[in-house]
Enzyme design. Structure first.
Site, PDB file in Angstrom:
ATOM      1  N   GLY A  65     -62.550 -20.652 115.510  1.00 19.74           N
ATOM      2  CA  GLY A  65     -62.207 -21.154 116.924  1.00 19.74           C
ATOM      3  C   GLY A  65     -63.405 -22.051 117.036  1.00 19.74           C
ATOM      4  N   GLY A  66     -63.890 -22.206 118.535  1.00 13.63           N
ATOM      5  CA  GLY A  66     -64.671 -22.821 119.083  1.00 13.63           C
ATOM      6  C   GLY A  66     -66.114 -22.652 118.204  1.00 13.63           C
ATOM      7  N   GLU A 106     -72.514 -38.066  92.499  1.00 14.65           N
ATOM      8  CA  GLU A 106     -72.181 -37.921  91.087  1.00 14.65           C
ATOM      9  C   GLU A 106     -70.923 -38.262  90.554  1.00 14.65           C
ATOM     10  OE1 GLU A 106     -74.142 -34.478  89.214  1.00 14.65           O
ATOM     11  OE2 GLU A 106     -75.526 -34.453  90.985  1.00 14.65           O
ATOM     12  N   GLY A 107     -70.389 -39.239  91.374  1.00 15.63           N
ATOM     13  CA  GLY A 107     -69.066 -39.702  90.858  1.00 15.63           C
ATOM     14  C   GLY A 107     -68.013 -39.201  92.043  1.00 15.63           C
TER      15      GLY A 107
HETATM   16  N1  COS Z   1     -70.612 -39.608  77.560  1.00 17.58           N
HETATM   17  C1  COS Z   1     -71.014 -40.610  76.477  1.00 17.58           C
HETATM   18  N2  COS Z   1     -70.286 -41.857  76.340  1.00 17.58           N
HETATM   19  C2  COS Z   1     -69.552 -42.173  77.566  1.00 17.58           C
HETATM   20  C3  COS Z   1     -69.234 -41.457  78.591  1.00 17.58           C
HETATM   21  C4  COS Z   1     -69.748 -40.083  78.489  1.00 17.58           C
HETATM   22  N3  COS Z   1     -69.523 -39.111  79.388  1.00 17.58           N
HETATM   23  N4  COS Z   1     -68.328 -42.175  79.305  1.00 17.58           N
HETATM   24  C5  COS Z   1     -68.255 -43.389  79.023  1.00 17.58           C
HETATM   25  N5  COS Z   1     -69.101 -43.403  77.811  1.00 17.58           N
HETATM   26  C6  COS Z   1     -69.176 -44.608  76.777  1.00 17.58           C
HETATM   27  C7  COS Z   1     -67.919 -44.980  76.447  1.00 17.58           C
HETATM   28  O1  COS Z   1     -67.367 -44.259  75.277  1.00 17.58           O
HETATM   29  C8  COS Z   1     -68.048 -46.460  76.182  1.00 17.58           C
HETATM   30  O2  COS Z   1     -68.721 -46.690  74.906  1.00 17.58           O
HETATM   31  P1  COS Z   1     -67.878 -47.283  73.563  1.00 17.58           P
HETATM   32  O3  COS Z   1     -67.498 -48.604  74.282  1.00 17.58           O
HETATM   33  O4  COS Z   1     -68.854 -47.296  72.537  1.00 17.58           O
HETATM   34  O5  COS Z   1     -66.481 -46.520  73.400  1.00 17.58           O
HETATM   35  C9  COS Z   1     -68.929 -46.815  77.216  1.00 17.58           C
HETATM   36  O6  COS Z   1     -69.701 -45.728  77.465  1.00 17.58           O
HETATM   37  C10 COS Z   1     -68.331 -47.355  78.403  1.00 17.58           C
HETATM   38  O7  COS Z   1     -67.418 -46.566  78.928  1.00 17.58           O
HETATM   39  P2  COS Z   1     -66.366 -47.130  80.063  1.00 17.58           P
HETATM   40  O8  COS Z   1     -65.627 -48.247  79.226  1.00 17.58           O
HETATM   41  O9  COS Z   1     -65.386 -46.149  80.214  1.00 17.58           O
HETATM   42  O10 COS Z   1     -67.004 -47.216  81.467  1.00 17.58           O
HETATM   43  P3  COS Z   1     -66.853 -47.988  82.622  1.00 17.58           P
HETATM   44  O11 COS Z   1     -67.481 -48.926  82.959  1.00 17.58           O
HETATM   45  O12 COS Z   1     -65.286 -48.178  82.809  1.00 17.58           O
HETATM   46  O13 COS Z   1     -66.941 -46.659  83.545  1.00 17.58           O
HETATM   47  C11 COS Z   1     -66.777 -44.760  84.960  1.00 17.58           C
HETATM   48  C12 COS Z   1     -66.497 -45.419  83.790  1.00 17.58           C
HETATM   49  C13 COS Z   1     -66.187 -45.342  86.140  1.00 17.58           C
HETATM   50  C14 COS Z   1     -66.288 -43.253  84.685  1.00 17.58           C
HETATM   51  C15 COS Z   1     -68.389 -44.662  85.252  1.00 17.58           C
HETATM   52  O14 COS Z   1     -68.969 -45.874  85.641  1.00 17.58           O
HETATM   53  C16 COS Z   1     -68.710 -43.516  86.201  1.00 17.58           C
HETATM   54  O15 COS Z   1     -68.884 -42.264  85.914  1.00 17.58           O
HETATM   55  N6  COS Z   1     -68.931 -43.756  87.468  1.00 17.58           N
HETATM   56  C17 COS Z   1     -69.359 -43.059  88.608  1.00 17.58           C
HETATM   57  C18 COS Z   1     -70.890 -42.903  88.544  1.00 17.58           C
HETATM   58  C19 COS Z   1     -71.560 -41.976  89.326  1.00 17.58           C
HETATM   59  O16 COS Z   1     -71.389 -40.777  89.112  1.00 17.58           O
HETATM   60  N7  COS Z   1     -72.572 -42.262  90.168  1.00 17.58           N
HETATM   61  C20 COS Z   1     -73.044 -41.229  90.974  1.00 17.58           C
HETATM   62  C21 COS Z   1     -74.459 -41.466  91.162  1.00 17.58           C
HETATM   63  S1  COS Z   1     -75.014 -40.121  92.200  1.00 17.58           S
HETATM   64  S2  COS Z   1     -76.359 -39.659  90.443  1.00 17.58           S
END
Ligand code: COS
Length: 377
Positions: free
Chosen positions: A337-338, A361-362
């Site tokens: 509640g309140g 962290e995403g």
């Molecule tokens: N572990 C190891 N390698 C990884 C990985 C992982 N978890 N995720 C991606 N990779 C690799 C891929 O395999 C790829 O390599 P190859 O080309 O050799 O296959 C490369 O890294 C690029 O991956 P991808 O094309 O998936 O990258 P994107 O630029 O599309 O990014 C997301 C993907 C959006 C998932 C990423 O940028 C992300 O996690 N963003 C959120 C960031 C975040 O958490 N920020 C918060 C900060 S607070 S600390």
């Protein structure tokens, strides 16, 4: 007392159950702390967690592995008692994650200090123009004689302003996009590194916008290979995303405990717990908590079994546990509640504390993207 029955699940070993019991005792005598001066509170928590031996779990020594189940259990337990204690613990791990996983012997000297609570760590990843899209990192690392010169802006950096050491991601230019980034170890006292602004948020913790203005670092500041920074950062996040889910779980368990105490109170017209609609809400809260716990500890267990990548399981754990905790806490506020929105009540601070976990962290939609990509691969 929060439900501890999940500790009987087969994800855990006797050492985890022992640790959970010892940490519960420690929390009972050390937490919560006064959050009045947040920097001082954090420094005090890092010192206390270091003395208690808990921070030793935030990093792995050479030839050791991070135990993700332990990280999750500690975060869940600390979050249940005091959100700032969870923050102080978690950032030592995330900040030094790259060193733990990829660091050289020399770089590990910092890790020993952060694991003892004698130094505070930060992870400089997010930029004003690169939050979810890490591959768009614009901070630059140029090779200079004997090392590297870094310039750029980093924002929403936890422990920004109080950290002694940072891991920073910058564009070293080996290739465009994700393949042209590198990770570096940077002491806070490096000339050219400054705090542009401290950032105040709804659940206060040390947070800042930082600037690197031609910060010169030695050759051995590079963590892992040049150009491998994106993978370094993603591997760190794979280890730590389940732990964010674990912190959310701790907040949610606390919200349920507070709610059970609240609805059990006698009132002239009967306890709220006597009403079936209230019972229905309690059941939903417990269900979300167990589902979140299963996803969190499934991901942690998989990593501890030696899985090379747990991106999908980690994303599911973080996404579900943080979103579910928000719903559980929202219901806890409603059941109060309140008093639910009144300062001094635990559910009011939980309501503020949970929100950032769906972003840092995403963000939740990034986790959806990771899950969907793994399905479509
Ligand atoms: N572990 C190891 N390698 C990884 C990985 C992982 N978890 N995720 C991606 N990779 C690799 C891929 O395999 C790829 O390599 P190859 O080309 O050799 O296959 C490369 O890294 C690029 O991956 P991808 O094309 O998936 O990258 P994107 O630029 O599309 O990014 C997301 C993907 C959006 C998932 C990423 O940028 C992300 O996690 N963003 C959120 C960031 C975040 O958490 N920020 C918060 C900060 S607070 S600390």
């Amino acid at each position: 007392m929060a439900d501890r029955s999940f500790l009987d699940w087969p994800f855990f070993e006797p050492r985890h159950r022992d640790l959970a019991a010892r940490l519960e005792d420690w929390c009972a005598t050390h937490l919560p702390v006064d959050h009045g001066h947040v920097d001082a509170a954090c420094r005090g928590l890092v010192t206390a967690l270091g003395k208690g031996g808990w921070l030793s779990h935030t990093g792995a020594g050479k030839d050791e592995r991070l135990d993700v189940r332990t990280l999750c259990l500690i975060r869940e337990t600390l979050a249940r008692h005091d959100g700032l204690a969870d923050f102080a613990f978690a950032m030592q791990g995330l900040g030094m994650g790259a060193v733990s996983l990829f660091g050289t012997d020399e770089q590990r000297a910092w890790l020993e200090r952060t694991r003892a609570g004698k130094a505070i760590a930060g992870f400089m990843l997010t930029e004003p123009g690169a939050g979810s899209d890490v591959a768009a990192t614009a901070s630059v690392a140029e090779r200079v004689s004997g090392g590297w010169r870094l310039s750029g802006e980093k924002t929403y950096i936890s422990n920004g302003g109080i950290a002694d050491v940072y891991v920073v991601l910058a564009r070293s230019g080996e290739a465009p996009g994700a393949k042209g980034l590198s990770a570096f170890l940077m002491p806070a006292e490096a000339p050219g590194l400054s705090v542009v602004e401290r950032i105040e948020v709804m659940a206060p913790h040390p947070l800042a916008h930082l600037r690197m203005d031609e910060v010169v670092l030695p050759e051995d500041a590079l963590i892992g290979a040049a150009g491998a920074g994106f993978k370094v950062a993603m591997t760190v996040l794979d280890h730590f995303r389940p732990t964010v889910g674990a912190a959310a779980l701790g907040f949610a368990r606390r919200a349920l405990d507070e709610s059970l105490a609240r609805v059990g109170r006698a009132r002239p017209s009967g306890a709220l717990a006597d009403y079936q609609m209230v019972q229905g809400h309690l059941a939903d809260m417990a269900l979300k908590i167990d589902a979140a716990a299963l996803l969190v500890y499934r991901a942690a267990w998989a990593k501890d079994q030696g899985a090379a990548r747990i991106s999908r399981a980690a994303a599911m754990a973080k996404l579900y546990a943080t979103e579910a905790a928000q719903e559980v806490i929202d219901m806890a506020v409603q059941l109060h509640g309140g008093d639910g929105v009144r300062q001094g009540f635990a559910v009011e601070s939980l309501y503020r504390e949970i929100r950032a976990l769906r972003i840092y962290e995403g963000a939740s939609d990034v986790q959806r993207l990771v899950i969907a990509r793994s399905l479509l691969e």
